[in-house]
Design a protein around this motif. Structure first.
Motif, PDB file in Angstrom:
ATOM      1  N   PRO A 260       0.849  -1.120   0.111  1.00  0.00           N
ATOM      2  CA  PRO A 260       0.024  -0.028  -0.058  1.00  0.00           C
ATOM      3  C   PRO A 260       0.953   1.421   0.276  1.00  0.00           C
ATOM      4  O   PRO A 260       0.355   2.319   0.099  1.00  0.00           O
ATOM      5  N   TYR A 261       2.162   1.082  -0.285  1.00  0.00           N
ATOM      6  CA  TYR A 261       3.112   2.249   0.045  1.00  0.00           C
ATOM      7  C   TYR A 261       3.053   3.427  -1.020  1.00  0.00           C
ATOM      8  O   TYR A 261       2.830   2.958  -2.202  1.00  0.00           O
ATOM      9  N   ARG A 262       3.327   4.494  -0.767  1.00  0.00           N
ATOM     10  CA  ARG A 262       3.336   5.579  -1.619  1.00  0.00           C
ATOM     11  C   ARG A 262       4.680   6.127  -1.825  1.00  0.00           C
ATOM     12  O   ARG A 262       4.757   7.171  -2.399  1.00  0.00           O
ATOM     13  N   THR A 263       5.732   5.324  -1.497  1.00  0.00           N
ATOM     14  CA  THR A 263       7.038   5.653  -1.473  1.00  0.00           C
ATOM     15  C   THR A 263       8.129   4.722  -2.041  1.00  0.00           C
ATOM     16  O   THR A 263       8.059   3.676  -1.450  1.00  0.00           O
ATOM     17  N   LEU A 264       9.042   4.929  -3.037  1.00  0.00           N
ATOM     18  CA  LEU A 264       9.953   4.065  -3.281  1.00  0.00           C
ATOM     19  C   LEU A 264      11.376   4.815  -3.182  1.00  0.00           C
ATOM     20  O   LEU A 264      11.726   5.705  -3.575  1.00  0.00           O
ATOM     21  N   VAL A 265      12.206   3.851  -2.422  1.00  0.00           N
ATOM     22  CA  VAL A 265      13.611   4.256  -2.130  1.00  0.00           C
ATOM     23  C   VAL A 265      14.636   3.340  -2.752  1.00  0.00           C
ATOM     24  O   VAL A 265      14.360   2.188  -2.767  1.00  0.00           O
ATOM     25  N   ARG A 287       3.101   6.802 -11.442  1.00  0.00           N
ATOM     26  CA  ARG A 287       2.021   6.210 -10.521  1.00  0.00           C
ATOM     27  C   ARG A 287       1.635   7.285  -9.296  1.00  0.00           C
ATOM     28  O   ARG A 287       1.100   7.162  -8.658  1.00  0.00           O
ATOM     29  N   GLY A 288       2.452   8.426  -9.479  1.00  0.00           N
ATOM     30  CA  GLY A 288       1.820   9.665  -8.485  1.00  0.00           C
ATOM     31  C   GLY A 288       2.755   9.294  -7.155  1.00  0.00           C
ATOM     32  O   GLY A 288       2.137   9.720  -6.120  1.00  0.00           O
ATOM     33  N   ILE A 289       3.834   8.690  -7.213  1.00  0.00           N
ATOM     34  CA  ILE A 289       4.154   8.282  -5.736  1.00  0.00           C
ATOM     35  C   ILE A 289       5.609   8.732  -5.396  1.00  0.00           C
ATOM     36  O   ILE A 289       6.154   9.126  -6.525  1.00  0.00           O
ATOM     37  N   ALA A 290       5.813   9.048  -4.167  1.00  0.00           N
ATOM     38  CA  ALA A 290       7.272   9.752  -4.137  1.00  0.00           C
ATOM     39  C   ALA A 290       8.423   8.904  -4.497  1.00  0.00           C
ATOM     40  O   ALA A 290       8.387   7.633  -4.138  1.00  0.00           O
ATOM     41  N   PHE A 291       9.610   9.577  -5.075  1.00  0.00           N
ATOM     42  CA  PHE A 291      10.619   8.603  -5.092  1.00  0.00           C
ATOM     43  C   PHE A 291      11.956   9.221  -4.385  1.00  0.00           C
ATOM     44  O   PHE A 291      12.232  10.320  -4.834  1.00  0.00           O
ATOM     45  N   TYR A 292      12.873   8.358  -3.721  1.00  0.00           N
ATOM     46  CA  TYR A 292      14.216   9.076  -3.276  1.00  0.00           C
ATOM     47  C   TYR A 292      15.330   7.918  -3.718  1.00  0.00           C
ATOM     48  O   TYR A 292      15.165   6.802  -3.841  1.00  0.00           O
TER      49      TYR A 292
END
Ligand code: KG4
Ligand code: ZN
Length: 336
Positions: A260-265, A287-292
């Protein structure tokens, strides 16, 4: 709180002083010029060079932070996984230091610290998130539930992504460390010239397998040589880089579908790869998710990331005494 952190798991000797997520100083000695003569890391040489470098790096790191051991609250050290002889140098030094200065000793898992490299430059990043950890020895998809709680949901069944880059680069005549050079040379090549296999793993759709790809590239080079032909190195570099990226992206996308996460690291030495960084960023944007991703200077092995993860391990109560040992392999979840 101020942490003196030590890293010596492979061929980089590094000492840093950190405070929470802030890097106060960072000193490092690379052994690449020596290992390049052999086309890869020679473990015995690596251990000896760590012994030679570590004391002066320790002094450099403290001086650059304007501190003495009195200002340090804990000593953190990478104790697993890695080359056993290399790890033992850092662990032995850290134990001596912690004992002499009367400071707590905090053991740090190498892959946990690679993930923590992201915290240095992203003050807003906090678990939970999905992490893709790709290095010379590991390729893991990890459900990072908290700073010290990890669950591996996919991993390589054979070679790591970095191993695949390094060995195929070596077969093309590129110098060690191959992944770095392959990435540069690939920029001048056509990635569609050589179709390469993308092996799948039946039992777990999130697992990786890179050894078949590595063998296919080496066979392709040999087959050309037998026919008196040469491969176009930039085209083959670009084809390998694209294929590895396709495989990593396929599994990462599947993992993002299931969590369910909205962040990829992204983490690990291979996270410096320009194509992987670009394509992962593209996927996350779609996907409209955060990327670090770590700063390039913190992608490879360094002590700053050990200090930052050491801080969270310290808060979680992780401590070692003078019986601390080094381990060539260790599970990131259970630390055993
Ligand atoms: O994390 P790391 O410094 O050491 C290990 O823990 O293994 O990762 C080293 C790996 C090597 O395989 C190296 O070739 C690879 O990271 N690497 C790269 C790039 N920079 C470093 N691979 C592909 N592209 C790069 N730009
Ligand atoms: Zn590493």
């Amino acid at each position: 709180m101020n942490i003196l952190a030590i890293e010596s798991s492979c061929d980089d000797t590094a000492v840093a002083v950190t405070s929470g997520r802030t890097v106060l100083s960072s000193a490092a000695a690379s052994q690449i010029p020596e290992h390049v003569l052999y086309g890869g890391v020679v473990p015995e040489i690596a251990s000896r060079r760590h012994i030679e470098a570590i004391s002066s790096l320790y002094r450099q790191a403290l001086n650059a932070a304007g501190m003495t051991m009195r200002d340090i609250d804990a000593v953190a050290v990478t104790y697993a996984p890695g080359l056993i002889g290399s790890l033992l140098v850092g662990v032995g030094f850290a134990k001596g230091l912690a004992f002499a200065a009367g400071k707590p000793l905090v053991p740090v898992h190498h892959l946990r610290s690679h993930i923590a490299a992201n915290y240095i430059t992203a003050p807003d990043l906090k678990p939970p998130f999905l992490a893709l950890v790709i290095s010379g020895g590991h390729s893991h998809l990890i459900d990072v539930q908290d700073y010290t709680v990890f669950h591996v949901i996919g991993k390589t069944r054979d070679d790591a992504a970095g191993e695949c880059f390094d060995k195929t680069a070596r077969a093309m005549g590129l110098p060690y460390p191959g992944g770095v050079h392959l990435d540069k040379v690939a920029n001048g090549g056509n990635p569609d010239t050589y179709p390469l296999p993308k092996p799948r793993v039946d039992q777990n759709p999130l697992d990786f397998s890179f050894s078949g790809l590595k063998t296919a590239v080496i066979n392709l080079i040999h087959n050309h040589a037998q026919k008196g032909e040469t491969v176009c190195v930039p085209d083959l570099c670009a084809s390998v880089r694209k294929t590895v990226t396709d495989i990593l992206l396929d599994r990462t996308a599947k993992a993002l579908d299931t969590l369910p996460y909205r962040t990829l690291v992204l983490a690990g030495g291979v996270s410096a790869n320009s194509e992987i960084r670009r394509r992962m960023a593209e996927e996350c944007q779609k996907r409209g998710i955060a990327f670090y991703k770590p700063e390039l200077s913190f992608c490879g092995d360094n002590a700053a990331m050990v200090g930052v993860q050491g801080y969270y391990e310290y808060l979680a109560g992780t401590r070692a005494d003078l019986s601390l040992n080094a381990y060539a392999t260790m599970n990131i979840e259970t630390l055993c």
